[in-house]
Structure formats: C-alpha cells, structure tokens
Scaffold this motif. Structure first.
Motif, PDB file in Angstrom:
ATOM      1  N   THR A   5      52.892  -3.722  37.763  1.00 22.15           N
ATOM      2  CA  THR A   5      53.994  -4.648  37.855  1.00 22.15           C
ATOM      3  C   THR A   5      54.618  -4.971  36.528  1.00 22.15           C
ATOM      4  O   THR A   5      53.546  -4.928  35.540  1.00 22.15           O
ATOM      5  CB  THR A   5      54.039  -6.089  38.810  1.00 22.15           C
ATOM      6  OG1 THR A   5      53.310  -6.871  38.207  1.00 22.15           O
ATOM      7  CG2 THR A   5      53.723  -5.674  40.100  1.00 22.15           C
ATOM      8  N   GLU A   6      55.753  -5.635  36.213  1.00 25.47           N
ATOM      9  CA  GLU A   6      56.143  -6.038  34.952  1.00 25.47           C
ATOM     10  C   GLU A   6      55.103  -7.270  34.402  1.00 25.47           C
ATOM     11  O   GLU A   6      54.562  -7.256  33.334  1.00 25.47           O
ATOM     12  CB  GLU A   6      57.674  -6.305  34.727  1.00 25.47           C
ATOM     13  CG  GLU A   6      58.254  -6.554  33.516  1.00 25.47           C
ATOM     14  CD  GLU A   6      58.329  -5.386  32.807  1.00 25.47           C
ATOM     15  OE1 GLU A   6      58.074  -5.288  31.710  1.00 25.47           O
ATOM     16  OE2 GLU A   6      58.608  -4.125  33.643  1.00 25.47           O
ATOM     17  N   GLU A   7      54.751  -7.961  35.449  1.00 25.46           N
ATOM     18  CA  GLU A   7      54.172  -9.097  34.993  1.00 25.46           C
ATOM     19  C   GLU A   7      52.612  -8.875  34.771  1.00 25.46           C
ATOM     20  O   GLU A   7      51.884  -9.162  33.763  1.00 25.46           O
ATOM     21  CB  GLU A   7      53.958 -10.200  36.290  1.00 25.46           C
ATOM     22  CG  GLU A   7      53.075 -11.364  36.038  1.00 25.46           C
ATOM     23  CD  GLU A   7      52.974 -12.234  37.212  1.00 25.46           C
ATOM     24  OE1 GLU A   7      52.450 -13.407  37.145  1.00 25.46           O
ATOM     25  OE2 GLU A   7      53.743 -12.335  38.114  1.00 25.46           O
ATOM     26  N   GLU A   8      52.047  -7.848  35.438  1.00 22.51           N
ATOM     27  CA  GLU A   8      50.711  -7.314  35.229  1.00 22.51           C
ATOM     28  C   GLU A   8      50.617  -6.497  33.877  1.00 22.51           C
ATOM     29  O   GLU A   8      49.587  -6.760  32.974  1.00 22.51           O
ATOM     30  CB  GLU A   8      50.315  -6.269  36.341  1.00 22.51           C
ATOM     31  CG  GLU A   8      49.985  -7.063  37.591  1.00 22.51           C
ATOM     32  CD  GLU A   8      49.766  -5.861  38.728  1.00 22.51           C
ATOM     33  OE1 GLU A   8      49.136  -6.415  39.652  1.00 22.51           O
ATOM     34  OE2 GLU A   8      50.463  -4.920  38.805  1.00 22.51           O
ATOM     35  N   LEU A   9      51.571  -5.841  33.460  1.00 19.77           N
ATOM     36  CA  LEU A   9      51.823  -5.308  32.187  1.00 19.77           C
ATOM     37  C   LEU A   9      51.908  -6.343  31.233  1.00 19.77           C
ATOM     38  O   LEU A   9      51.254  -6.186  29.975  1.00 19.77           O
ATOM     39  CB  LEU A   9      52.935  -4.453  32.148  1.00 19.77           C
ATOM     40  CG  LEU A   9      52.816  -2.940  32.861  1.00 19.77           C
ATOM     41  CD1 LEU A   9      54.045  -2.294  32.886  1.00 19.77           C
ATOM     42  CD2 LEU A   9      51.751  -2.298  32.368  1.00 19.77           C
ATOM     43  N   HIS A  10      52.477  -7.413  31.322  1.00 20.53           N
ATOM     44  CA  HIS A  10      52.691  -8.350  30.419  1.00 20.53           C
ATOM     45  C   HIS A  10      51.221  -9.054  30.114  1.00 20.53           C
ATOM     46  O   HIS A  10      50.994  -9.525  29.004  1.00 20.53           O
ATOM     47  CB  HIS A  10      53.722  -9.550  30.730  1.00 20.53           C
ATOM     48  CG  HIS A  10      54.028 -10.548  29.682  1.00 20.53           C
ATOM     49  ND1 HIS A  10      54.294 -10.275  28.352  1.00 20.53           N
ATOM     50  CD2 HIS A  10      53.927 -11.839  29.783  1.00 20.53           C
ATOM     51  CE1 HIS A  10      54.657 -11.429  27.839  1.00 20.53           C
ATOM     52  NE2 HIS A  10      54.058 -12.391  28.668  1.00 20.53           N
ATOM     53  N   LEU A  11      50.627  -9.118  31.017  1.00 20.58           N
ATOM     54  CA  LEU A  11      49.212  -9.990  31.190  1.00 20.58           C
ATOM     55  C   LEU A  11      48.142  -9.095  30.529  1.00 20.58           C
ATOM     56  O   LEU A  11      47.497  -9.488  29.501  1.00 20.58           O
ATOM     57  CB  LEU A  11      48.840 -10.087  32.556  1.00 20.58           C
ATOM     58  CG  LEU A  11      49.342 -11.513  33.396  1.00 20.58           C
ATOM     59  CD1 LEU A  11      49.036 -11.730  34.787  1.00 20.58           C
ATOM     60  CD2 LEU A  11      49.371 -12.583  32.554  1.00 20.58           C
ATOM     61  N   ILE A  12      48.549  -7.684  30.758  1.00 21.16           N
ATOM     62  CA  ILE A  12      47.418  -6.840  30.018  1.00 21.16           C
ATOM     63  C   ILE A  12      47.705  -6.655  28.660  1.00 21.16           C
ATOM     64  O   ILE A  12      46.961  -6.688  27.618  1.00 21.16           O
ATOM     65  CB  ILE A  12      47.463  -5.550  30.486  1.00 21.16           C
ATOM     66  CG1 ILE A  12      46.961  -5.517  31.938  1.00 21.16           C
ATOM     67  CG2 ILE A  12      46.922  -4.505  29.680  1.00 21.16           C
ATOM     68  CD1 ILE A  12      47.154  -4.237  32.713  1.00 21.16           C
TER      69      ILE A  12
END
Length: 63
Positions: A5-12
C-alpha cells in the motif's frame, strides 16, 4: 510478492532514510573517534546499517 500500500511504501521509505542517517552518524563518529576500539565499533555499526538499507532496497526491487 503482494502489492504494498501507499502507507507501507511510505513507512519503508522512512525506515531507509533512518538507516541512511545512522550510516552518516556512525561514519562521522568513527572519523572523530580517537580510541581505536570505538572507531572500529562505529565503522562496524555503519556497515550493519548499510546492510539493512541494501536489504530493504532489494526487497522493493523484487517482483
């Protein structure tokens, strides 16, 4: 691999940036250290953070 997800990519992305910052800090501390053991430990830690960063980037490159 499952689509992130966009959120997961941002966290990574944030985690990779944190690892890059730790690499810079450890290298700076190693350059300033006068004690050879402290210098070696800082260099070791910089290498460990570099490996973490590379692993995360490789995971993102996998299809």
């Amino acid at each position: 691999m499952t689509e992130l997800t966009e959120e997961e990519l941002h966290l990574i992305e944030d985690r990779i940036n944190q690892e890059l910052l730790m690499i810079q800090k450890c290298r700076m501390y190693a350059a300033q250290a006068e004690d050879p053991q402290v210098k070696a430990k800082c260099e070791q830690l910089a290498g460990m953070h570099r490996i973490h960063c590379e692993r995360m980037l490789r995971c993102l490159d996998q299809p």
